[in-house]
Design an enzyme around this catalytic site. Structure first.
Site, PDB file in Angstrom:
ATOM      1  N   ALA A 169     -18.264  77.552  95.693  1.00  0.00           N
ATOM      2  CA  ALA A 169     -18.091  76.595  94.603  1.00  0.00           C
ATOM      3  C   ALA A 169     -17.923  77.285  93.259  1.00  0.00           C
ATOM      4  O   ALA A 169     -17.819  76.632  92.223  1.00  0.00           O
ATOM      5  CB  ALA A 169     -19.258  75.610  94.553  1.00  0.00           C
ATOM      6  N   ASP A 170     -17.892  78.608  93.258  1.00  0.00           N
ATOM      7  CA  ASP A 170     -17.424  79.389  92.112  1.00  0.00           C
ATOM      8  C   ASP A 170     -16.000  79.875  92.336  1.00  0.00           C
ATOM      9  O   ASP A 170     -15.158  79.813  91.434  1.00  0.00           O
ATOM     10  CB  ASP A 170     -18.329  80.608  91.872  1.00  0.00           C
ATOM     11  CG  ASP A 170     -19.597  80.275  91.124  1.00  0.00           C
ATOM     12  OD1 ASP A 170     -19.587  79.337  90.308  1.00  0.00           O
ATOM     13  OD2 ASP A 170     -20.610  80.955  91.354  1.00  0.00           O
TER      14      ASP A 170
END
Length: 377
Positions: A169-170
């Site tokens: 999710a980065d």
């Protein structure tokens, strides 16, 4: 061979992973990325384990960049940043919503200085919406987007939600930020106008989930549909010396695999019985021969030694003054005319202060020393 983003200057105010990964790829493509951080350094410089004072995390994410130390709580540092904005193309930041405005360098201020500036923000929940002021890191976005729930379905439907490794999710929003910046550069070439780009971790994660449409239309997730309708044989199988992953969708591939095993149809029990007394090498060799998708499950060390990975030059090595010879992933795209490259190591704190302030802003050595004494740098 020319680098495709040569001549593009990026002021990089980012920290942690999502922002630095975005600017890393821009730097790989030839952009001049100036990493701006406080005089004590950004957070990933001290992410453990430290190797002679250097973090593997920082050394990977900040290759090909130049480093400028600026204490943006000092008004003189803010003026330096504004002067750099005037001669730059992109400002990239991943502070919490409102921080840039409080520092006096928000989008509305900077666009007055440079109407062509492309101002990009990565946050957990975006610049507006009920959750926009909440703090976020990778696990938070995984939780809100449904990604941890989907991982739970694969691991153990009766167990707890499962966080994916490697901060996906980065990395996903980092790639969307790259897409946004490249699109905005092209749009600016057509119109002469810059713009603001608002990238949210949660938005980015939701955007890659086919399960949203599956669930809305059929009440099932993508994984549940695969399990219920058995659209092929996707299976992890244990061999006598490790694991292999086999994917045989319905059709010719499925039929070839079944024929080789001498069965009418494939199921997990039949394939596992065939695999358990064979080596991974034998399984891969047999299935590659009949063109069934298959691979050994490799750990990181095995992957780095793999002949195909090395033939594709996907692992490179840079010598860093803290960590020494350091291997890391290469830029992945193979472009015939303008490939991205890994050229220089991650910088030390403020390593390029004199070059940047002297070359770009015309400051003398005495000016720069004075700024250090005043704790601007």
């Amino acid at each position: 061979m020319a680098l495709p983003l040569a001549g593009v200057r990026v002021l990089d105010l980012t920290h942690a992973m999502a922002g630095p990964m975005c600017t890393m790829f821009l730097a790989d493509l030839g952009a001049e990325v100036i990493k701006i951080e406080p005089p004590w350094g950004e957070m990933t410089r001290v992410f453990p384990p430290l190797i002679n004072g250097g973090s593997p995390y920082f050394v990977f994410l900040n290759r090909n960049k130049k480093a400028l130390s600026l204490n943006l709580k000092n008004p003189k540092a803010v003026e330096i940043f504004k002067a750099l904005t005037k001669i730059s193309d992109v400002v990239m930041e991943n502070f919490s919503v409102g921080v840039m405005d409080r520092l006096g360098i928000g989008y509305e201020v900077l666009r007055q200085i440079n109407p062509k500036i492309i101002f990009t923000s990565i946050t957990g929940f975006g610049q507006y919406g009920p959750y926009s002021n909440r703090l976020s890191f990778d696990p938070i976005a995984q939780a809100v987007s449904g990604y941890m729930f989907l991982n739970q379905q694969m691991a153990d439907p009766q167990g707890p939600p499962v966080q994916a490794p490697e901060a996906i999710a980065d990395s996903v929003p980092a790639l969307f930020a790259v897409i946004g910046i490249l699109t905005a550069l092209y749009y600016r070439q057509l119109t002469g106008v810059g713009q603001r780009i608002d990238v949210a971790q949660v938005d980015s994660m939701i955007s890659i989930l086919p399960s949203v449409s599956f669930f809305q239309l059929a009440g099932l997730t993508f994984h549940e549909a695969m399990e219920k309708y058995r659209v092929g044989f996707p299976g992890l199988c244990r061999a006598k010396d490790g694991y292999v992953m086999i994917t045989a969708p319905q059709g010719d591939i499925f039929d070839r695999f079944a024929k080789m095993l001498g069965v009418e149809t494939l199921d997990q029990e039949v394939v596992e019985k065939w695999a358990r007394h064979r080596s991974t090498e034998e399984i891969v060799s047999r299935l590659v021969e009949i063109r069934v998708p298959v691979a050994k499950v490799l750990n990181i060390e095995q992957m780095m030694r793999d002949p195909h990975v090395n033939a594709r030059s996907m692992i490179v090595e840079l010598d860093h003054p803290q960590t020494g010879p350091t291997k890391m992933p290469n830029f992945p795209l193979k472009m015939s005319e303008s490939p991205g490259t890994v050229r220089t190591r991650a910088p030390l704190i403020g390593e390029h202060n004199e070059e940047i302030l002297g070359r770009l802003l015309g400051m003398s050595i005495e000016d720069i020393e004075r700024l250090k004494e005043e704790q601007v740098l």
